[in-house]
Design an enzyme around this catalytic site. Structure first.
Site, mmCIF file in Angstrom:
data_model
loop_
_atom_site.group_PDB
_atom_site.id
_atom_site.type_symbol
_atom_site.label_atom_id
_atom_site.label_comp_id
_atom_site.label_asym_id
_atom_site.label_seq_id
_atom_site.Cartn_x
_atom_site.Cartn_y
_atom_site.Cartn_z
ATOM 1 N N GLY A 51 -37.420 22.073 55.166
ATOM 2 C CA GLY A 51 -38.516 23.043 55.114
ATOM 3 C C GLY A 51 -39.802 22.262 55.046
ATOM 4 O O GLY A 51 -40.012 21.348 55.834
ATOM 5 N N GLU A 52 -40.632 22.589 54.096
ATOM 6 C CA GLU A 52 -41.881 21.845 53.891
ATOM 7 C C GLU A 52 -41.929 21.450 52.417
ATOM 8 O O GLU A 52 -42.055 22.310 51.541
ATOM 9 C CB GLU A 52 -43.074 22.711 54.309
ATOM 10 C CG GLU A 52 -44.422 22.119 53.983
ATOM 11 C CD GLU A 52 -44.579 20.665 54.430
ATOM 12 O OE1 GLU A 52 -44.306 20.341 55.594
ATOM 13 O OE2 GLU A 52 -44.970 19.841 53.577
ATOM 14 N N CYS A 83 -33.705 16.467 54.680
ATOM 15 C CA CYS A 83 -35.076 16.446 55.180
ATOM 16 C C CYS A 83 -36.090 16.710 54.055
ATOM 17 O O CYS A 83 -36.261 15.855 53.203
ATOM 18 C CB CYS A 83 -35.209 17.406 56.355
ATOM 19 S SG CYS A 83 -36.551 16.955 57.441
ATOM 20 N N ILE A 141 -36.063 16.689 62.594
ATOM 21 C CA ILE A 141 -37.155 17.638 62.829
ATOM 22 C C ILE A 141 -38.305 17.282 61.878
ATOM 23 O O ILE A 141 -38.213 17.502 60.674
ATOM 24 C CB ILE A 141 -36.684 19.095 62.570
ATOM 25 C CG1 ILE A 141 -35.446 19.428 63.415
ATOM 26 C CG2 ILE A 141 -37.828 20.076 62.850
ATOM 27 C CD1 ILE A 141 -34.719 20.703 63.000
ATOM 28 N N ARG A 142 -39.339 16.695 62.427
ATOM 29 C CA ARG A 142 -40.473 16.200 61.604
ATOM 30 C C ARG A 142 -39.938 15.489 60.352
ATOM 31 O O ARG A 142 -40.305 15.784 59.219
ATOM 32 C CB ARG A 142 -41.412 17.346 61.220
ATOM 33 C CG ARG A 142 -42.041 18.010 62.436
ATOM 34 C CD ARG A 142 -43.096 19.033 62.061
ATOM 35 N NE ARG A 142 -44.254 18.369 61.498
ATOM 36 C CZ ARG A 142 -44.829 18.721 60.344
ATOM 37 N NH1 ARG A 142 -44.358 19.711 59.638
ATOM 38 N NH2 ARG A 142 -45.873 18.074 59.902
ATOM 39 N N HIS A 177 -30.563 17.032 59.928
ATOM 40 C CA HIS A 177 -30.084 18.402 59.695
ATOM 41 C C HIS A 177 -28.671 18.648 60.230
ATOM 42 O O HIS A 177 -28.514 19.280 61.287
ATOM 43 C CB HIS A 177 -31.038 19.387 60.379
ATOM 44 C CG HIS A 177 -32.390 19.434 59.769
ATOM 45 N ND1 HIS A 177 -32.701 20.241 58.699
ATOM 46 C CD2 HIS A 177 -33.517 18.742 60.056
ATOM 47 C CE1 HIS A 177 -33.966 20.070 58.370
ATOM 48 N NE2 HIS A 177 -34.485 19.160 59.174
ATOM 49 N N GLU A 179 -26.709 20.781 59.236
ATOM 50 C CA GLU A 179 -26.434 22.234 59.160
ATOM 51 C C GLU A 179 -26.792 22.959 60.457
ATOM 52 O O GLU A 179 -26.431 24.118 60.623
ATOM 53 C CB GLU A 179 -27.158 22.854 57.953
ATOM 54 C CG GLU A 179 -28.661 23.014 58.073
ATOM 55 C CD GLU A 179 -29.458 21.738 57.855
ATOM 56 O OE1 GLU A 179 -28.866 20.662 57.705
ATOM 57 O OE2 GLU A 179 -30.702 21.836 57.843
HETATM 58 N N1 LIG Z 1 -37.469 19.502 58.686
HETATM 59 C C1 LIG Z 1 -38.044 19.218 57.544
HETATM 60 O O1 LIG Z 1 -37.547 19.502 56.459
HETATM 61 C C2 LIG Z 1 -39.403 18.585 57.655
HETATM 62 C C3 LIG Z 1 -39.918 18.024 56.342
HETATM 63 C C4 LIG Z 1 -41.413 18.167 56.291
HETATM 64 N N2 LIG Z 1 -42.053 17.361 57.285
HETATM 65 C C5 LIG Z 1 -41.918 17.833 54.895
HETATM 66 O O2 LIG Z 1 -42.733 16.981 54.732
HETATM 67 O O3 LIG Z 1 -41.468 18.414 53.952
#
Ligand SMILES: NC(=O)CC[C@H](N)C(=O)O
Length: 199
Positions: A51-52, A83, A141-142, A177, A179
């Site tokens: 997530g973030e 992540c 993903i990022r 990820h 999942e």
């Molecule tokens: N897919 C993700 O969980 C990205 C992490 C996100 N860039 C963060 O800093 O939390």
């Protein structure tokens, strides 16, 4: 007497909760969503999703979960962070948002969004001895990277020489990820940790 199965929670404040719940269901485990301290008290292990991380950190504090999560982690609760979840588990973060805190527990330093904007999402096959001979197809993903692994943790996988998975006791942190793939082995590994079946 048949021992009741251990309960696995998924921190459900923000991010990719559903995918983890579905993955656990595919393994025959019903997940409990963790949104408050009572939920947390009812689980034997917890997944922290992607997530973030800066938002997840704020929500953890707002929902009074930060200290209970820290306490459970310190007392040995198994936690699997993917992540943003890895960032939450890291003891050190080098480029967090202003005031961003982590839960800590995993002796690593992470850098957020470390693969840069051009390749901020990509896929790679990882060699992970803990999961067996088949490579693990990883979706980034990022993603953060683990810039350094301290003496209490150990590296599980890297991509082009950059560490993307680490483990320390009952804590497992990965920057990608599983999942969102059909590879259930990371979740199986975590279920074994929660069930106390160590290799
Ligand atoms: N897919 C993700 O969980 C990205 C992490 C996100 N860039 C963060 O800093 O939390």
């Amino acid at each position: 007497m048949v021992q009741s199965p251990k309960t696995i929670g998924v921190l459900a404040l923000q991010g990719g909760v559903r995918e983890h719940v579905n993955m656990l269901a595919a393994l025959g485990r019903e997940a409990r969503l963790v949104r408050d301290p009572a939920d947390l008290a009812a689980v034997d292990g917890c997944i922290i999703p992607g997530g973030e991380s800066s938002v997840m950190d704020k929500l953890c504090r707002m929902f009074e979960l930060q200290q209970p999560l820290r306490d459970r982690i310190q007392s040995g609760m198994p936690v699997f962070g993917t992540c943003a979840g890895l960032i939450m588990l890291a003891d050190r973060i080098v480029d967090g948002m202003a005031g961003q805190e982590t839960l800590g527990g995993l002796d690593v330093t992470v850098r957020r969004n470390a693969f840069g904007s051009q390749v901020d999402s990509f896929e790679a096959d990882l060699d992970v001895p803990e999961l067996g001979p088949e490579p693990s197809h990883a979706v980034f993903i990022r993603a953060p990277i683990i810039e350094s692994v301290g003496p209490k943790a150990r590296t599980l996988a890297d991509v082009n020489g950059r560490t993307v998975a680490a483990m320390q006791g009952n804590l497992l942190g990965i920057s990608f990820h599983p999942e969102v793939t059909s590879d259930t082995r990371w979740h199986e590994l975590f279920c074994r940790i929660v069930d106390g079946i160590t290799p």
